[in-house]
Write a protein that holds these residues in place. Structure first.
Motif, PDB file in Angstrom:
ATOM      1  N   SER A 220      75.451  -7.491 -24.918  1.00  0.00           N
ATOM      2  CA  SER A 220      75.764  -7.155 -23.523  1.00  0.00           C
ATOM      3  C   SER A 220      74.517  -6.945 -22.689  1.00  0.00           C
ATOM      4  O   SER A 220      73.454  -6.595 -23.208  1.00  0.00           O
ATOM      5  N   GLU A 221      74.668  -7.179 -21.391  1.00  0.00           N
ATOM      6  CA  GLU A 221      73.629  -6.881 -20.399  1.00  0.00           C
ATOM      7  C   GLU A 221      74.234  -5.958 -19.350  1.00  0.00           C
ATOM      8  O   GLU A 221      75.371  -6.150 -18.940  1.00  0.00           O
ATOM      9  N   LEU A 222      73.442  -4.980 -18.909  1.00  0.00           N
ATOM     10  CA  LEU A 222      73.908  -4.013 -17.914  1.00  0.00           C
ATOM     11  C   LEU A 222      73.088  -4.135 -16.643  1.00  0.00           C
ATOM     12  O   LEU A 222      71.860  -4.086 -16.673  1.00  0.00           O
ATOM     13  N   LYS A 223      73.768  -4.304 -15.523  1.00  0.00           N
ATOM     14  CA  LYS A 223      73.129  -4.381 -14.217  1.00  0.00           C
ATOM     15  C   LYS A 223      73.742  -3.320 -13.301  1.00  0.00           C
ATOM     16  O   LYS A 223      74.970  -3.189 -13.230  1.00  0.00           O
ATOM     17  N   PHE A 224      72.880  -2.583 -12.604  1.00  0.00           N
ATOM     18  CA  PHE A 224      73.349  -1.577 -11.655  1.00  0.00           C
ATOM     19  C   PHE A 224      73.152  -2.072 -10.220  1.00  0.00           C
ATOM     20  O   PHE A 224      72.190  -2.787  -9.926  1.00  0.00           O
ATOM     21  N   ILE A 225      74.065  -1.663  -9.346  1.00  0.00           N
ATOM     22  CA  ILE A 225      73.929  -1.928  -7.910  1.00  0.00           C
ATOM     23  C   ILE A 225      73.866  -0.580  -7.203  1.00  0.00           C
ATOM     24  O   ILE A 225      74.748   0.270  -7.377  1.00  0.00           O
ATOM     25  N   ASP A 226      72.808  -0.390  -6.414  1.00  0.00           N
ATOM     26  CA  ASP A 226      72.594   0.886  -5.725  1.00  0.00           C
ATOM     27  C   ASP A 226      73.513   0.999  -4.505  1.00  0.00           C
ATOM     28  O   ASP A 226      73.967   0.013  -3.945  1.00  0.00           O
ATOM     29  N   LYS A 227      73.785   2.255  -4.119  1.00  0.00           N
ATOM     30  CA  LYS A 227      74.663   2.548  -2.980  1.00  0.00           C
ATOM     31  C   LYS A 227      76.003   1.829  -3.158  1.00  0.00           C
ATOM     32  O   LYS A 227      76.517   1.171  -2.253  1.00  0.00           O
ATOM     33  N   CYS A 228      76.533   1.969  -4.349  1.00  0.00           N
ATOM     34  CA  CYS A 228      77.739   1.258  -4.735  1.00  0.00           C
ATOM     35  C   CYS A 228      78.541   2.138  -5.680  1.00  0.00           C
ATOM     36  O   CYS A 228      77.967   2.803  -6.549  1.00  0.00           O
ATOM     37  N   ALA A 229      79.849   2.131  -5.507  1.00  0.00           N
ATOM     38  CA  ALA A 229      80.700   2.981  -6.337  1.00  0.00           C
ATOM     39  C   ALA A 229      81.524   2.143  -7.324  1.00  0.00           C
ATOM     40  O   ALA A 229      80.971   1.366  -8.096  1.00  0.00           O
ATOM     41  N   HIS A 230      82.853   2.245  -7.270  1.00  0.00           N
ATOM     42  CA  HIS A 230      83.706   1.788  -8.368  1.00  0.00           C
ATOM     43  C   HIS A 230      84.127   0.323  -8.286  1.00  0.00           C
ATOM     44  O   HIS A 230      84.664  -0.204  -9.254  1.00  0.00           O
ATOM     45  N   ALA A 231      83.910  -0.336  -7.171  1.00  0.00           N
ATOM     46  CA  ALA A 231      84.340  -1.732  -7.020  1.00  0.00           C
ATOM     47  C   ALA A 231      83.199  -2.572  -6.453  1.00  0.00           C
ATOM     48  O   ALA A 231      83.226  -2.984  -5.288  1.00  0.00           O
ATOM     49  N   PRO A 232      82.166  -2.861  -7.247  1.00  0.00           N
ATOM     50  CA  PRO A 232      80.993  -3.601  -6.752  1.00  0.00           C
ATOM     51  C   PRO A 232      81.337  -4.936  -6.108  1.00  0.00           C
ATOM     52  O   PRO A 232      80.704  -5.341  -5.137  1.00  0.00           O
ATOM     53  N   MET A 233      82.343  -5.634  -6.633  1.00  0.00           N
ATOM     54  CA  MET A 233      82.675  -6.960  -6.096  1.00  0.00           C
ATOM     55  C   MET A 233      83.265  -6.867  -4.690  1.00  0.00           C
ATOM     56  O   MET A 233      83.241  -7.848  -3.938  1.00  0.00           O
ATOM     57  N   MET A 234      83.762  -5.682  -4.307  1.00  0.00           N
ATOM     58  CA  MET A 234      84.267  -5.468  -2.953  1.00  0.00           C
ATOM     59  C   MET A 234      83.195  -4.869  -2.048  1.00  0.00           C
ATOM     60  O   MET A 234      83.070  -5.247  -0.878  1.00  0.00           O
ATOM     61  N   GLU A 235      82.429  -3.929  -2.570  1.00  0.00           N
ATOM     62  CA  GLU A 235      81.491  -3.177  -1.744  1.00  0.00           C
ATOM     63  C   GLU A 235      80.188  -3.937  -1.498  1.00  0.00           C
ATOM     64  O   GLU A 235      79.605  -3.852  -0.418  1.00  0.00           O
TER      65      GLU A 235
END
Length: 259
Positions: A220-235
Motif C-alpha cells: 500500500s501507499e498512503l497519500k495525505f491531502i491538507d485542509k481536507c476531511a472525510h471525502a477528499p474526492m469531493m473536497e
C-alpha cells in the motif's frame, strides 16, 4: 450532476467512458454524485461505474454490511466485471475491503479514501435526529474541512433521507454492523496494490487510521491531502484525481514490467 442513470433489474448505476474499469462505492450518507470529480477526470480513458448502494431501502433485519456485500457481488456478476480497480469512500471502502477479502482474484487494484473498517467517529450507532435540519446541516458540514462544501442541496438530500423512520433505522443498523466488522486481523492477506488517500483533517477516520491501514496492508501507499476531511474526492477533486492518476500510471508500468 447530469449523467444517465442506468437501470438493470434492481440495480441503478452510472456508467461513463470506455477502457479499464474503475468501480466506485459511496458511503453511508453518500450518493452517486459524490464521485462527480472522478467521473469527469477519468471517463476519457476509463470506464467509470458507480452502483447506487441500497443503504436506505433495506429492511431493518437485513440492514448490514453482509447484505450490502451480497448486493455488490450480484451487481459485479450481472455486469460481468473482472480485473477492475475498486475505489471506496467511508462505508464504501469498508464494503470494498470485504469484497476483496472474499474475492481477491477479481480486484486488480484497491483505492480507499476515508474508509471505515478499523475505526470511525460519526453518526455512529445513534439515531439521526428526524425533522431537525440544523442538526443534519451540522453533521454534513462535519464531513468537510471547509463547511461551504456542504451545499444546501447536499444538506437537503441527507435531510430528506433522515425524515423517514425506516431509513433512519437502516442507517443505524448498517452503522452498528460496520462497527462490529473490524478488519484489523484480516488486512494482512490483501496483496493487491492499494492506494490510501486521506484527509489530514478527517475527524471521522482520522489520519492515524490511514496510517494503520498502511501498516496492515502490505502493498500500500498512503497519500495525505491538507485542509481536507472525510471525502477528499469531493473536497479536493483535482488533488485527488492527480494522486489517483499518477498511481494508476505507475501501477500500469509495473504490471507491464512484470508481464
Amino acid at each position: 450532476m447530469d449523467y444517465q442513470i442506468h437501470q438493470e433489474g434492481k440495480f441503478t448505476y452510472i456508467e461513463e467512458g470506455e477502457g479499464e474499469t474503475l468501480l466506485l462505492l459511496h458511503g453511508l450518507f453518500g450518493a452517486l454524485s459524490n464521485w462527480e470529480g472522478v467521473i469527469e477526470g477519468f471517463r476519457a480513458n476509463y470506464k467509470v461505474i458507480i452502483p447506487n448502494l441500497p443503504i436506505y431501502d433495506l429492511p431493518i433485519r437485513k440492514a448490514s454490511l453482509d447484505t450490502l456485500l451480497a448486493f455488490l457481488e450480484e451487481f459485479i456478476a450481472v455486469k460481468n466485471l473482472k480485473d477492475f480497480t475498486l475505489l471506496g469512500n467511508s462505508l464504501g471502502g469498508h464494503i470494498g475491503l470485504l469484497y476483496i477479502l472474499k474475492h481477491p482474484e477479481m480486484v486488480k487494484r484497491l483505492v480507499l479514501t476515508g474508509s471505515s473498517g478499523l475505526f470511525e467517529n460519526g453518526m455512529g450507532g445513534s439515531f439521526p435526529k428526524r425533522g431537525n435540519r440544523d442538526y443534519i446541516a451540522e453533521r454534513v458540514a462535519y464531513t468537510f474541512y471547509d463547511p461551504k462544501v456542504a451545499t444546501e442541496s447536499l444538506i437537503d438530500e441527507v435531510f430528506e433521507v433522515t425524515k423517514s423512520i425506516p431509513k433512519c433505522m437502516s442507517i443505524v443498523g448498517i452503522a452498528k454492523s460496520a462497527q462490529r466488522h473490524n478488519l484489523a486481523k484480516d488486512l494482512h492477506v490483501i496483496k493487491a496494490p492499494t492506494l490510501l488517500v486521506w484527509g489530514l483533517n478527517d475527524p471521522i477516520t482520522p489520519p492515524h487510521v490511514g496510517e494503520e491501514f498502511h501498516r496492515l496492508i502490505e502493498n500500500s501507499e498512503l497519500k495525505f491531502i491538507d485542509k481536507c476531511a472525510h471525502a477528499p474526492m469531493m473536497e479536493h477533486p483535482e488533488a485527488f484525481n492527480r494522486i489517483l492518476e499518477e498511481w494508476l500510471q505507475k501501477q500500469a508500468v509495473l504490471e507491464k514490467e512484470q508481464a
